[in-house]
Scaffold this motif. Structure first.
Motif, PDB file in Angstrom:
ATOM      1  N   VAL A 245       0.837  -1.203   0.000  1.00  0.00           N
ATOM      2  CA  VAL A 245       0.000   0.000   0.000  1.00  0.00           C
ATOM      3  C   VAL A 245       0.873   1.255   0.000  1.00  0.00           C
ATOM      4  O   VAL A 245       0.580   2.228  -0.702  1.00  0.00           O
ATOM      5  N   GLY A 246       1.966   1.225   0.765  1.00  0.00           N
ATOM      6  CA  GLY A 246       2.842   2.384   0.829  1.00  0.00           C
ATOM      7  C   GLY A 246       3.459   2.724  -0.510  1.00  0.00           C
ATOM      8  O   GLY A 246       3.596   3.902  -0.868  1.00  0.00           O
ATOM      9  N   GLY A 247       3.825   1.698  -1.274  1.00  0.00           N
ATOM     10  CA  GLY A 247       4.391   1.942  -2.599  1.00  0.00           C
ATOM     11  C   GLY A 247       3.390   2.523  -3.571  1.00  0.00           C
ATOM     12  O   GLY A 247       3.753   3.216  -4.519  1.00  0.00           O
ATOM     13  N   LEU A 248       2.103   2.246  -3.332  1.00  0.00           N
ATOM     14  CA  LEU A 248       1.060   2.714  -4.244  1.00  0.00           C
ATOM     15  C   LEU A 248       0.409   4.018  -3.791  1.00  0.00           C
ATOM     16  O   LEU A 248      -0.161   4.741  -4.604  1.00  0.00           O
ATOM     17  N   THR A 249       0.477   4.317  -2.495  1.00  0.00           N
ATOM     18  CA  THR A 249      -0.247   5.475  -1.974  1.00  0.00           C
ATOM     19  C   THR A 249       0.609   6.419  -1.144  1.00  0.00           C
ATOM     20  O   THR A 249       0.105   7.453  -0.697  1.00  0.00           O
ATOM     21  N   ALA A 250       1.890   6.079  -0.907  1.00  0.00           N
ATOM     22  CA  ALA A 250       2.777   6.862  -0.037  1.00  0.00           C
ATOM     23  C   ALA A 250       2.275   6.885   1.403  1.00  0.00           C
ATOM     24  O   ALA A 250       2.532   7.829   2.152  1.00  0.00           O
ATOM     25  N   MET A 251       1.563   5.819   1.828  1.00  0.00           N
ATOM     26  CA  MET A 251       1.057   5.711   3.191  1.00  0.00           C
ATOM     27  C   MET A 251       1.456   4.363   3.798  1.00  0.00           C
ATOM     28  O   MET A 251       0.604   3.531   4.108  1.00  0.00           O
ATOM     29  N   PRO A 252       2.748   4.088   3.977  1.00  0.00           N
ATOM     30  CA  PRO A 252       3.153   2.775   4.499  1.00  0.00           C
ATOM     31  C   PRO A 252       2.711   2.525   5.929  1.00  0.00           C
ATOM     32  O   PRO A 252       2.599   1.378   6.357  1.00  0.00           O
ATOM     33  N   GLY A 253       2.448   3.581   6.682  1.00  0.00           N
ATOM     34  CA  GLY A 253       2.095   3.407   8.085  1.00  0.00           C
ATOM     35  C   GLY A 253       0.618   3.188   8.346  1.00  0.00           C
ATOM     36  O   GLY A 253       0.229   2.929   9.492  1.00  0.00           O
ATOM     37  N   ALA A 254      -0.230   3.264   7.312  1.00  0.00           N
ATOM     38  CA  ALA A 254      -1.675   3.181   7.529  1.00  0.00           C
ATOM     39  C   ALA A 254      -2.099   1.825   8.093  1.00  0.00           C
ATOM     40  O   ALA A 254      -2.775   1.748   9.122  1.00  0.00           O
ATOM     41  N   LEU A 255      -1.717   0.741   7.422  1.00  0.00           N
ATOM     42  CA  LEU A 255      -2.126  -0.591   7.883  1.00  0.00           C
ATOM     43  C   LEU A 255      -1.534  -0.948   9.254  1.00  0.00           C
ATOM     44  O   LEU A 255      -2.265  -1.445  10.124  1.00  0.00           O
ATOM     45  N   PRO A 256      -0.219  -0.721   9.487  1.00  0.00           N
ATOM     46  CA  PRO A 256       0.299  -0.989  10.829  1.00  0.00           C
ATOM     47  C   PRO A 256      -0.394  -0.162  11.919  1.00  0.00           C
ATOM     48  O   PRO A 256      -0.618  -0.652  13.020  1.00  0.00           O
ATOM     49  N   ALA A 257      -0.758   1.091  11.609  1.00  0.00           N
ATOM     50  CA  ALA A 257      -1.450   1.926  12.593  1.00  0.00           C
ATOM     51  C   ALA A 257      -2.831   1.356  12.905  1.00  0.00           C
ATOM     52  O   ALA A 257      -3.261   1.327  14.070  1.00  0.00           O
ATOM     53  N   ILE A 258      -3.530   0.888  11.864  1.00  0.00           N
ATOM     54  CA  ILE A 258      -4.841   0.270  12.077  1.00  0.00           C
ATOM     55  C   ILE A 258      -4.694  -1.026  12.869  1.00  0.00           C
ATOM     56  O   ILE A 258      -5.492  -1.326  13.759  1.00  0.00           O
ATOM     57  N   TRP A 259      -3.662  -1.808  12.555  1.00  0.00           N
ATOM     58  CA  TRP A 259      -3.396  -3.062  13.260  1.00  0.00           C
ATOM     59  C   TRP A 259      -3.138  -2.801  14.745  1.00  0.00           C
ATOM     60  O   TRP A 259      -3.625  -3.542  15.606  1.00  0.00           O
ATOM     61  N   CYS A 260      -2.392  -1.752  15.040  1.00  0.00           N
ATOM     62  CA  CYS A 260      -2.139  -1.389  16.437  1.00  0.00           C
ATOM     63  C   CYS A 260      -3.428  -0.950  17.123  1.00  0.00           C
ATOM     64  O   CYS A 260      -3.644  -1.257  18.304  1.00  0.00           O
ATOM     65  N   ASP A 261      -4.294  -0.246  16.392  1.00  0.00           N
ATOM     66  CA  ASP A 261      -5.567   0.172  16.965  1.00  0.00           C
ATOM     67  C   ASP A 261      -6.437  -1.036  17.265  1.00  0.00           C
ATOM     68  O   ASP A 261      -7.130  -1.076  18.292  1.00  0.00           O
ATOM     69  N   PHE A 262      -6.413  -2.047  16.375  1.00  0.00           N
ATOM     70  CA  PHE A 262      -7.142  -3.287  16.623  1.00  0.00           C
ATOM     71  C   PHE A 262      -6.774  -3.896  17.976  1.00  0.00           C
ATOM     72  O   PHE A 262      -7.611  -4.457  18.678  1.00  0.00           O
ATOM     73  N   HIS A 263      -5.498  -3.800  18.312  1.00  0.00           N
ATOM     74  CA  HIS A 263      -4.990  -4.447  19.523  1.00  0.00           C
ATOM     75  C   HIS A 263      -4.933  -3.510  20.725  1.00  0.00           C
ATOM     76  O   HIS A 263      -4.515  -3.925  21.812  1.00  0.00           O
ATOM     77  N   GLY A 264      -5.330  -2.253  20.532  1.00  0.00           N
ATOM     78  CA  GLY A 264      -5.369  -1.321  21.654  1.00  0.00           C
ATOM     79  C   GLY A 264      -4.014  -1.012  22.253  1.00  0.00           C
ATOM     80  O   GLY A 264      -3.901  -0.826  23.476  1.00  0.00           O
ATOM     81  N   LEU A 265      -2.970  -0.924  21.417  1.00  0.00           N
ATOM     82  CA  LEU A 265      -1.627  -0.660  21.942  1.00  0.00           C
ATOM     83  C   LEU A 265      -1.535   0.759  22.507  1.00  0.00           C
ATOM     84  O   LEU A 265      -2.064   1.700  21.902  1.00  0.00           O
ATOM     85  N   PRO A 266      -0.886   0.942  23.657  1.00  0.00           N
ATOM     86  CA  PRO A 266      -0.665   2.294  24.183  1.00  0.00           C
ATOM     87  C   PRO A 266       0.243   3.087  23.248  1.00  0.00           C
ATOM     88  O   PRO A 266       0.977   2.507  22.436  1.00  0.00           O
TER      89      PRO A 266
END
Length: 243
Positions: A142-163
């Motif tokens: 996704v990052g290579g196509l949209t310049a947003m490599p952190g989007a999916l990892p950020a959502i994944w962290c939100d799924f798990h409720g990371l501080p």
């Protein structure tokens, strides 16, 4: 536009992007690009944003070095390094506009839902290397196509409720490596123009100021505020892809 006006717009865009990235760890290109892409041609704006974003990431990694979780992040990084070359191939051979539109809609819908949900139900601990590597691969693609490599990892962290500190420690190294790798691949095919280098030098004071303010504010906000900021930036980034 006059030279002074261009300088002011460039500085404002870079400061805003650096501030947001220093505060949240990502979204420099989404924020700065919303301004710069209306002032500079893409061939100048994109490499300039990449150079500025990598500089901010380096500052973030240094300032928050004690909380970085390189060992855990390596699984995500390994997956992402496989995803970026595929994304670059697709960019060169396939019309990816529909993918960017679809991804922007999905990110926007998730962020809007997460902001409005009354209570958060989190997944179990992030202990599956296979799932983490897959998320890293998707982030690289996704990052290579949209310049947003952190989007999916950020959502994944939100799924798990990371501080917030744990999330930054996990996602920050991933984004930094992804951006460096993508820039290296880009430079292997193209060279940075003198104009880009000059603009980068001009933007350094605003870049440093925005990053410093963002990092300081990150240390002062609470967990709930940080989560809302992340989701708000995901919503903004997704809408930028759609619009």
């Amino acid at each position: 536009m006059s030279d002074i006006a261009v300088y002011l717009v460039l500085s404002a865009a870079v400061f805003a992007g650096a501030f947001v990235s220093g505060l949240s760890g990502f979204a420099f290109s989404a924020v700065a690009g919303a301004i710069l892409l209306h002032v500079f041609p893409p061939m100048e704006a994109v490499p300039l944003m990449m150079a500025c974003s990598i500089t901010v990431q380096a500052a973030n990694l240094f300032a928050l070095r004690k909380s970085m979780q390189w060992k855990t992040s390596l699984v995500f990084i390994a997956g992402g390094l496989l995803g970026i070359p595929i994304a670059i191939y697709l960019l060169q051979n396939v019309d990816t506009g529909i993918f960017r539109l679809g991804f922007g809609i999905l990110v926007s819908l998730y962020a809007a839902y997460a902001l409005l949900r009354p209570t958060a139900a989190y997944l179990r601990q992030m202990d599956s290397r296979g799932s983490n590597a897959l998320v890293g691969f998707g982030g690289g693609l996704v990052g290579g196509l949209t310049a947003m490599p952190g989007a999916l990892p950020a959502i994944w962290c939100d799924f798990h409720g990371l501080p917030k500190t744990q999330q930054r420690g996990l996602v920050q190294p991933y984004i930094g490596v992804m951006q460096l790798f993508a820039l290296a691949l880009m430079l292997s095919h193209h060279s940075l123009s003198l104009k880009v280098l000059i603009d980068f030098g001009i933007s350094l004071p605003a870049l440093a100021a925005g990053t410093a303010v963002g990092i300081v504010l990150f240390g002062r906000i609470n967990e709930a505020a940080f989560k809302r900021i992340i989701l708000g930036l995901l919503l903004f980034s997704g809408l930028c892809l759609v619009i």
